[in-house]
Enzyme design. Structure first.
Site, mmCIF file in Angstrom:
data_model
loop_
_atom_site.group_PDB
_atom_site.id
_atom_site.type_symbol
_atom_site.label_atom_id
_atom_site.label_comp_id
_atom_site.label_asym_id
_atom_site.label_seq_id
_atom_site.Cartn_x
_atom_site.Cartn_y
_atom_site.Cartn_z
ATOM 1 N N ASP A 50 0.851 -1.192 0.000
ATOM 2 C CA ASP A 50 0.000 0.000 0.000
ATOM 3 C C ASP A 50 0.888 1.244 0.000
ATOM 4 O O ASP A 50 1.692 1.441 0.910
ATOM 5 C CB ASP A 50 -0.890 -0.016 1.248
ATOM 6 C CG ASP A 50 -1.826 1.178 1.302
ATOM 7 O OD1 ASP A 50 -2.985 1.028 0.909
ATOM 8 O OD2 ASP A 50 -1.382 2.261 1.760
ATOM 9 N N TYR A 55 2.754 9.696 0.563
ATOM 10 C CA TYR A 55 3.763 9.014 1.376
ATOM 11 C C TYR A 55 5.175 9.230 0.839
ATOM 12 O O TYR A 55 6.148 9.029 1.554
ATOM 13 C CB TYR A 55 3.516 7.505 1.406
ATOM 14 C CG TYR A 55 2.192 7.059 1.950
ATOM 15 C CD1 TYR A 55 1.385 7.915 2.701
ATOM 16 C CD2 TYR A 55 1.726 5.772 1.699
ATOM 17 C CE1 TYR A 55 0.161 7.496 3.189
ATOM 18 C CE2 TYR A 55 0.499 5.344 2.196
ATOM 19 C CZ TYR A 55 -0.282 6.208 2.928
ATOM 20 O OH TYR A 55 -1.485 5.785 3.405
ATOM 21 N N LYS A 85 -2.991 5.898 -4.010
ATOM 22 C CA LYS A 85 -4.098 6.788 -3.666
ATOM 23 C C LYS A 85 -3.997 8.149 -4.352
ATOM 24 O O LYS A 85 -2.900 8.659 -4.593
ATOM 25 C CB LYS A 85 -4.143 7.001 -2.144
ATOM 26 C CG LYS A 85 -4.170 5.701 -1.348
ATOM 27 C CD LYS A 85 -4.106 5.964 0.137
ATOM 28 C CE LYS A 85 -3.916 4.675 0.898
ATOM 29 N NZ LYS A 85 -2.553 4.142 0.744
ATOM 30 N N HIS A 118 -7.813 9.383 -1.316
ATOM 31 C CA HIS A 118 -7.113 9.330 -0.025
ATOM 32 C C HIS A 118 -7.961 9.884 1.118
ATOM 33 O O HIS A 118 -7.971 9.319 2.214
ATOM 34 C CB HIS A 118 -5.797 10.117 -0.117
ATOM 35 C CG HIS A 118 -4.763 9.647 0.841
ATOM 36 N ND1 HIS A 118 -3.422 9.630 0.542
ATOM 37 C CD2 HIS A 118 -4.843 9.185 2.107
ATOM 38 C CE1 HIS A 118 -2.731 9.165 1.573
ATOM 39 N NE2 HIS A 118 -3.579 8.892 2.545
#
Length: 274
Positions: A50, A55, A85, A118
């Site tokens: 993921d 990130y 996302k 997200h």
């Protein structure tokens, strides 16, 4: 690692491993560290990863996948289930497809298996830290953004689409206009934050719930140590010869339990106590 069970998703021809490795870290890891961690996870047997634009881990994930193929750790990209996302700063109808393509370029893949919104909001600026100024937070154009998500799936950029951090009310908005329903809602769930109403709603609608921060996000600026340092859970783990983390990953609703429920409902029982 033993074989990880898989679950079928609405509108997705590929099943999803129920345990995956999240690639968000706090503080953020450097690219080489992230890549090394992902490679070690592949060696250990993880097949679901993921990631997200926010990130900063899409590129090291792509590099790790390429190296895993070279080393023969996996036979093909199809051995993996990859989730990424749509970040809030790109949550506008005309930006959805280009943003998905940007993520694919980062990961160096032709498609992802799951593409999620997200958060149920839009940011009018890119951000470097949280919390953010209220002035840049705007309501999400649910209809326009979901149309863009559906287009991503129709174009083959993703095998399935879904959401993250959506409430029952926000899911109702999506379902009221969706031609392709969300396959997944990824939210925070653990014994201290059980989200019973949301889980029951998603189950009724056929939306799979994926839990993030099952250990409580200890050592982050948004989590705490209530889970990983719980005396109750430590006692359960010790009695079963397991770690607290293992108990958490087996946590599920199956009835009444006064011993291991950490919220006030007293309606949840961990796997080890049933």
């Amino acid at each position: 690692m033993a074989a990880i069970p898989q679950v079928s998703l609405i509108g997705c021809e590929k099943s999803m491993p129920v345990i995956g490795m999240g690639t968000s870290s706090y503080p953020p890891a450097d690219l080489e560290t992230a890549k090394t961690a992902i490679l070690e996870a592949i060696k250990a047997g993880y097949r679901h990863f993921d990631t997200a634009f926010a990130y900063g881990s899409e590129k090291p994930l792509g590099e790790a996948i390429a190296e895993a193929l070279t080393l023969g750790l996996i036979k093909s990209r199809d051995d993996l289930f990859i989730t990424t996302k749509l970040w809030c700063s790109f949550a506008q109808r005309d930006q959805i497809v280009p943003t998905c393509k940007m993520s694919l370029q980062n990961i160096k893949l032709d498609y992802v298996d799951l593409y999620l919104i997200h958060m149920p909001l839009r940011l009018s600026q890119m951000i470097q830290k949280t919390p953010v100024d209220k002035e840049i937070i705007h309501p999400l154009d649910v209809k326009g953004v979901w149309e863009g998500m559906e287009e991503c799936q129709k174009l083959g950029l993703t095998k399935a689409i879904g959401v993250s951090n959506f409430s029952c009310k926000k899911l109702e908005e999506v379902l009221s206009i969706a031609k392709i329903p969300p396959a997944v809602n990824q939210v925070e769930i653990n014994p201290a934050w059980q989200q019973k109403q949301l889980r029951e709603f998603c189950k009724a609608k056929g939306i799979h719930i994926t839990a993030y921060s099952p250990l409580g996000a200890n050592n982050t600026n948004w989590g705490d140590n209530r889970i990983i340092e719980s005396d109750v859970l430590a006692d359960i783990a010790k009695a079963r010869g397991k770690t607290t983390a293992q108990v958490m990953f087996k946590f599920r609703k199956i009835g009444n339990c006064k011993d291991c429920c950490l919220d006030n409902s007293r309606k949840y029982l961990c796997y080890w106590c049933r």
